[in-house]
Design an enzyme around this catalytic site. Structure first.
Site, PDB file in Angstrom:
ATOM      1  N   MET A 234       0.842  -1.211   0.000  1.00  0.00           N
ATOM      2  CA  MET A 234       0.000   0.000   0.000  1.00  0.00           C
ATOM      3  C   MET A 234       0.873   1.256   0.000  1.00  0.00           C
ATOM      4  O   MET A 234       0.604   2.214  -0.726  1.00  0.00           O
ATOM      5  CB  MET A 234      -0.927   0.036   1.222  1.00  0.00           C
ATOM      6  CG  MET A 234      -2.118  -0.887   1.168  1.00  0.00           C
ATOM      7  SD  MET A 234      -3.375  -0.387  -0.029  1.00  0.00           S
ATOM      8  CE  MET A 234      -4.190   0.966   0.799  1.00  0.00           C
ATOM      9  N   GLY A 235       1.912   1.240   0.850  1.00  0.00           N
ATOM     10  CA  GLY A 235       2.809   2.390   0.952  1.00  0.00           C
ATOM     11  C   GLY A 235       3.527   2.639  -0.366  1.00  0.00           C
ATOM     12  O   GLY A 235       3.599   3.775  -0.853  1.00  0.00           O
TER      13      GLY A 235
ATOM     14  N   ARG B  21      11.625   0.843   7.840  1.00  0.00           N
ATOM     15  CA  ARG B  21      12.448   0.340   8.946  1.00  0.00           C
ATOM     16  C   ARG B  21      13.552  -0.585   8.434  1.00  0.00           C
ATOM     17  O   ARG B  21      14.717  -0.436   8.775  1.00  0.00           O
ATOM     18  CB  ARG B  21      11.552  -0.392   9.950  1.00  0.00           C
ATOM     19  CG  ARG B  21      12.296  -0.988  11.119  1.00  0.00           C
ATOM     20  CD  ARG B  21      11.352  -1.696  12.065  1.00  0.00           C
ATOM     21  NE  ARG B  21      10.600  -2.765  11.389  1.00  0.00           N
ATOM     22  CZ  ARG B  21       9.735  -3.557  11.979  1.00  0.00           C
ATOM     23  NH1 ARG B  21       9.484  -3.402  13.272  1.00  0.00           N
ATOM     24  NH2 ARG B  21       9.100  -4.488  11.321  1.00  0.00           N
TER      25      ARG B  21
ATOM     26  N   VAL C 290       2.105   2.022   8.129  1.00  0.00           N
ATOM     27  CA  VAL C 290       2.578   0.776   8.753  1.00  0.00           C
ATOM     28  C   VAL C 290       1.376   0.070   9.373  1.00  0.00           C
ATOM     29  O   VAL C 290       0.273   0.612   9.413  1.00  0.00           O
ATOM     30  CB  VAL C 290       3.676   1.032   9.813  1.00  0.00           C
ATOM     31  CG1 VAL C 290       4.880   1.737   9.191  1.00  0.00           C
ATOM     32  CG2 VAL C 290       3.148   1.826  10.999  1.00  0.00           C
TER      33      VAL C 290
ATOM     34  N   SER D 154      -8.975   3.823   1.247  1.00  0.00           N
ATOM     35  CA  SER D 154      -9.590   2.594   0.740  1.00  0.00           C
ATOM     36  C   SER D 154      -9.367   2.448  -0.747  1.00  0.00           C
ATOM     37  O   SER D 154      -9.338   3.427  -1.482  1.00  0.00           O
ATOM     38  CB  SER D 154     -11.091   2.573   1.003  1.00  0.00           C
ATOM     39  OG  SER D 154     -11.643   1.400   0.422  1.00  0.00           O
ATOM     40  N   GLY D 155      -9.246   1.211  -1.164  1.00  0.00           N
ATOM     41  CA  GLY D 155      -9.110   0.935  -2.591  1.00  0.00           C
ATOM     42  C   GLY D 155      -8.155  -0.207  -2.850  1.00  0.00           C
ATOM     43  O   GLY D 155      -7.935  -0.586  -3.988  1.00  0.00           O
ATOM     44  N   GLY D 156      -7.595  -0.740  -1.770  1.00  0.00           N
ATOM     45  CA  GLY D 156      -6.662  -1.850  -1.931  1.00  0.00           C
ATOM     46  C   GLY D 156      -5.411  -1.392  -2.646  1.00  0.00           C
ATOM     47  O   GLY D 156      -5.143  -0.194  -2.777  1.00  0.00           O
TER      48      GLY D 156
ATOM     49  N   LYS E 154     -13.898   5.437   7.847  1.00  0.00           N
ATOM     50  CA  LYS E 154     -13.263   4.328   7.122  1.00  0.00           C
ATOM     51  C   LYS E 154     -13.655   2.990   7.756  1.00  0.00           C
ATOM     52  O   LYS E 154     -13.892   1.997   7.056  1.00  0.00           O
ATOM     53  CB  LYS E 154     -11.737   4.496   7.120  1.00  0.00           C
ATOM     54  CG  LYS E 154     -10.960   3.290   6.583  1.00  0.00           C
ATOM     55  CD  LYS E 154     -11.288   3.035   5.134  1.00  0.00           C
ATOM     56  CE  LYS E 154     -10.637   1.853   4.449  1.00  0.00           C
ATOM     57  NZ  LYS E 154      -9.795   0.932   5.065  1.00  0.00           N
TER      58      LYS E 154
ATOM     59  N   HIS F 257     -17.065   2.232   6.608  1.00  0.00           N
ATOM     60  CA  HIS F 257     -16.938   1.809   5.205  1.00  0.00           C
ATOM     61  C   HIS F 257     -16.597   0.320   5.152  1.00  0.00           C
ATOM     62  O   HIS F 257     -17.185  -0.441   4.384  1.00  0.00           O
ATOM     63  CB  HIS F 257     -15.852   2.649   4.519  1.00  0.00           C
ATOM     64  CG  HIS F 257     -15.331   2.057   3.236  1.00  0.00           C
ATOM     65  ND1 HIS F 257     -14.461   0.990   3.220  1.00  0.00           N
ATOM     66  CD2 HIS F 257     -15.580   2.346   1.941  1.00  0.00           C
ATOM     67  CE1 HIS F 257     -14.195   0.653   1.964  1.00  0.00           C
ATOM     68  NE2 HIS F 257     -14.863   1.476   1.170  1.00  0.00           N
ATOM     69  N   ASN F 258     -15.653  -0.097   5.960  1.00  0.00           N
ATOM     70  CA  ASN F 258     -15.261  -1.509   5.946  1.00  0.00           C
ATOM     71  C   ASN F 258     -16.389  -2.407   6.448  1.00  0.00           C
ATOM     72  O   ASN F 258     -16.582  -3.499   5.918  1.00  0.00           O
ATOM     73  CB  ASN F 258     -14.011  -1.721   6.801  1.00  0.00           C
ATOM     74  CG  ASN F 258     -12.759  -1.230   6.105  1.00  0.00           C
ATOM     75  OD1 ASN F 258     -12.828  -0.367   5.230  1.00  0.00           O
ATOM     76  ND2 ASN F 258     -11.618  -1.757   6.487  1.00  0.00           N
TER      77      ASN F 258
ATOM     78  N   GLU G 159     -18.659  -2.778   3.696  1.00  0.00           N
ATOM     79  CA  GLU G 159     -18.003  -3.683   2.729  1.00  0.00           C
ATOM     80  C   GLU G 159     -18.218  -5.152   3.143  1.00  0.00           C
ATOM     81  O   GLU G 159     -18.523  -5.997   2.304  1.00  0.00           O
ATOM     82  CB  GLU G 159     -16.519  -3.315   2.712  1.00  0.00           C
ATOM     83  CG  GLU G 159     -15.623  -4.171   1.855  1.00  0.00           C
ATOM     84  CD  GLU G 159     -14.154  -3.766   2.076  1.00  0.00           C
ATOM     85  OE1 GLU G 159     -13.825  -2.569   2.076  1.00  0.00           O
ATOM     86  OE2 GLU G 159     -13.325  -4.677   2.267  1.00  0.00           O
TER      87      GLU G 159
ATOM     88  N   LYS H 228      -9.700  -8.987   9.570  1.00  0.00           N
ATOM     89  CA  LYS H 228      -8.705  -8.279  10.380  1.00  0.00           C
ATOM     90  C   LYS H 228      -9.428  -7.650  11.570  1.00  0.00           C
ATOM     91  O   LYS H 228      -9.880  -8.357  12.440  1.00  0.00           O
ATOM     92  CB  LYS H 228      -7.926  -7.300   9.522  1.00  0.00           C
ATOM     93  CG  LYS H 228      -7.019  -8.048   8.558  1.00  0.00           C
ATOM     94  CD  LYS H 228      -6.041  -7.114   7.865  1.00  0.00           C
ATOM     95  CE  LYS H 228      -5.103  -7.914   6.944  1.00  0.00           C
ATOM     96  NZ  LYS H 228      -4.498  -7.067   5.935  1.00  0.00           N
TER      97      LYS H 228
HETATM   98  P1  2AM Z   1       9.492  -3.514   7.729  1.00  0.00           P
HETATM   99  O1  2AM Z   1       9.679  -3.684   6.228  1.00  0.00           O
HETATM  100  O2  2AM Z   1      10.748  -3.052   8.366  1.00  0.00           O
HETATM  101  O3  2AM Z   1       8.932  -4.750   8.385  1.00  0.00           O
HETATM  102  C1  2AM Z   1       3.969  -3.297   6.975  1.00  0.00           C
HETATM  103  O4  2AM Z   1       4.264  -4.223   7.943  1.00  0.00           O
HETATM  104  C2  2AM Z   1       4.951  -2.137   7.027  1.00  0.00           C
HETATM  105  O5  2AM Z   1       5.010  -1.625   8.361  1.00  0.00           O
HETATM  106  C3  2AM Z   1       6.367  -2.484   6.638  1.00  0.00           C
HETATM  107  O6  2AM Z   1       6.874  -1.426   5.892  1.00  0.00           O
HETATM  108  C4  2AM Z   1       7.065  -2.606   7.971  1.00  0.00           C
HETATM  109  O7  2AM Z   1       8.429  -2.349   7.938  1.00  0.00           O
HETATM  110  C5  2AM Z   1       6.376  -1.532   8.754  1.00  0.00           C
HETATM  111  N1  2AM Z   1       6.467  -1.733  10.199  1.00  0.00           N
HETATM  112  C6  2AM Z   1       5.895  -2.685  10.938  1.00  0.00           C
HETATM  113  N2  2AM Z   1       6.184  -2.532  12.239  1.00  0.00           N
HETATM  114  C7  2AM Z   1       6.968  -1.429  12.329  1.00  0.00           C
HETATM  115  C8  2AM Z   1       7.558  -0.736  13.415  1.00  0.00           C
HETATM  116  N3  2AM Z   1       7.404  -1.148  14.678  1.00  0.00           N
HETATM  117  N4  2AM Z   1       8.297   0.358  13.119  1.00  0.00           N
HETATM  118  C9  2AM Z   1       8.445   0.769  11.854  1.00  0.00           C
HETATM  119  N5  2AM Z   1       7.890   0.166  10.790  1.00  0.00           N
HETATM  120  C10 2AM Z   1       7.156  -0.918  11.026  1.00  0.00           C
END
Ligand code: 2AM
Length: 473
Positions: free
Chosen positions: A14-15, A34, A74, A128-130, A182, A185-186, A189, A259
């Site tokens: 998503m990011g 991270r 995240v 939203s939008g996957g 949101k 919305h879910n 959904e 979830k």
């Molecule tokens: P990562 O690649 O280092 O695991 C989905 O899990 C996203 O959230 C990933 O980009 C993940 O980073 C990040 N993420 C999950 N826990 C985190 C945390 N405690 N601090 C920073 N990023 C985190």
């Protein structure tokens, strides 16, 4: 380089897709993850983009123009707090932090308060939008101060989906209202998906093949059920398994996952005393589906009903189930929007249901033609008490109710569970009943607990108690 317009932390799918979307609209983007290798690989996979992959959080923050605009993508929960904790010492007054994950709205309110106390600005935005929506244009539901929204507006409006020429983003309201909307919305959904699954179950029991099902849903997607979920359902029925050549849907295990947002929606409904029985049934249908082994064992113990669904006239069955689905969908949205309206009053959020329905018309998973008349209904009457009262939907319910009942009774006789169809019908019938049997309930409460009751022949607010006879054990 301190000239990046937008920063994003958290490069899961998503990011990544949001970053590509923002960059494609002409903004310079800095990213941080991270695990540094993820950042490196992502940036390397997209050469020639106005994108900077920072190796440290300090470098990331330092690369952004002020006031900084940093979106966190995240996993909802502790990870969001962890990222905020590490960001806070690096930020300056008026910098903006946006949480674009599926955070619980109460967490958003807590974070909002904390960051405001530090002179920072916070936005809790439902997205939203996957994966595809994030890349091409999601629906965005930002909550927070209106002045902060105005700063973010150019970026949000540029990256959001569009419906009827309008961007599918609007300032939802203060505090946690964006994440709250949101969440609902879910929940809606969940309801939409379950209603489609119930229609499928009936057709499958009546012997429809996967290609017939694909045809039904394709045709429905040309009518008043036109929506993303109906469209992808038609596609799903067309998909064959490359190994066996069988319809893939028949090979997928019938145990659903979930979830958190469905559960949170139910919890909020209970807290607010709002009935969302269709959505409730949808969440519980997933829970029941996940008990696969127990269901298999039970299927060997309990008798089947004598009747089964026969479809001598398949077209007639399709028409009936269409009406049951459409009417149930009206009820489901009526319930979800009722919960939003109730919460809005409770929290003083002053939410505009017409604008919320309008931004759901594109980008998000529940996008549908159906959201046009909802938008219109609340535009025509912002204080509409229940969506079912809007003339358009009132007429649709009146037109559908007979066949809706026939579908629910047919399903009951054949032992096909249709929990969301049935819950919707029961809600509709309860809602339109001037008289319900709660007089007896009040008598029972007064009998065992002296809870008192009001009388039909006296004004409301006068309370009576009867000295009921004693009963022997
Ligand atoms: P990562 O690649 O280092 O695991 C989905 O899990 C996203 O959230 C990933 O980009 C993940 O980073 C990040 N993420 C999950 N826990 C985190 C945390 N405690 N601090 C920073 N990023 C985190």
């Amino acid at each position: 380089m301190t000239n990046h317009d937008f920063g994003l932390i958290g490069l899961a799918v998503m990011g990544q897709n949001l970053v590509l979307n923002v960059e494609s609209r002409g903004f310079r983007v800095a990213v941080f993850n991270r695990t540094g290798s993820v950042t490196r690989e992502f940036v390397a996979a997209h050469p020639g983009k106005a994108m900077f992959g920072a190796t440290t959080l300090e470098e990331f923050v330092g690369s952004l123009a002020r006031p900084r605009k940093i979106m966190i993508m995240v996993k909802a929960g502790a990870a969001v707090d962890a990222v905020i904790d590490s960001l806070v010492p690096l930020l300056d007054k008026d910098d903006i932090v946006i949480d674009g994950g599926n955070s619980l709205y109460t967490d958003t309110e807590r974070r909002d308060e904390r960051l405001r106390g530090l002179g920072l600005r916070f936005i809790g935005a439902g997205v939203s939008g996957g994966e595809e929506g994030a890349r091409k244009g999601p629906a965005i539901m930002p909550g927070g101060p209106a002045s902060t929204w105005e700063v973010m507006r150019p970026i949000f409006e540029a990256i959001a989906a569009r419906a009827e020429g309008e961007p599918c983003v609007t300032h939802i309201g203060p505090g946690g209202s964006g994440h709250y909307v949101k969440m609902i919305h879910n929940g809606i959904e969940y309801g939409d998906m379950q209603l489609i699954c119930e229609a499928y179950h009936l057709f499958k029991s009546a012997g429809f093949s996967a290609s017939e099902l694909a045809e039904v849903f394709t045709a429905w997607n040309d009518g008043d059920l036109e929506s993303y979920l109906i469209q992808i359902t038609a596609e799903i029925f067309r998909q064959t398994d490359p190994e066996t050549g069988l319809p893939l849907v028949d090979l997928i295990l019938d145990a659903a996952g979930q979830k958190g947002t469905g559960k949170w929606t139910l919890q909020s409904a209970i807290d607010n005393g709002v009935v969302i029985s269709t959505i409730h049934a949808a969440v519980e249908a997933r829970i029941l589906s996940s008990m696969k082994e127990r269901r298999v064992a039970a299927s060997r113990i309990f008798d089947r009903p004598a009747e089964s669904i026969t479809a001598r006239d398949k077209a007639a069955l399709v028409g009936m189930v269409h009406d049951a689905l459409y009417a149930s969908k009206i009820v489901s949205y009526a319930q979800g929007l009722d919960l939003i309206a109730t919460m809005s009053r409770e929290k003083g959020w002053n939410l505009d249901l017409s604008r919320i329905a309008a931004i759901w018309r594109g980008g998000c998973i529940i996008r549908a033609k159906f959201l046009n008349p909802i938008t219109e209904a609340y535009r025509a009457d912002p204080s509409l008490e229940n969506l079912m009262f809007a003339p358009f939907f009132r007429d649709a319910l009146n037109r559908s109710q007979q066949r809706w009942r026939e579908v629910v009774s047919m399903a009951a006789l054949a032992g096909i569970p249709v929990p969301s169809f049935a819950a919707s019908l029961a809600y509709y019938d309860s809602f339109r009943s001037a008289v319900l049997p709660a007089n007896l309930l009040q008598a029972q409460r007064d009998f065992f607990g002296a809870h008192t009751y009001e009388r039909t022949d006296r004004p409301r607010g006068e309370w009576f108690h009867t000295r009921w006879p004693e009963v022997a054990d």
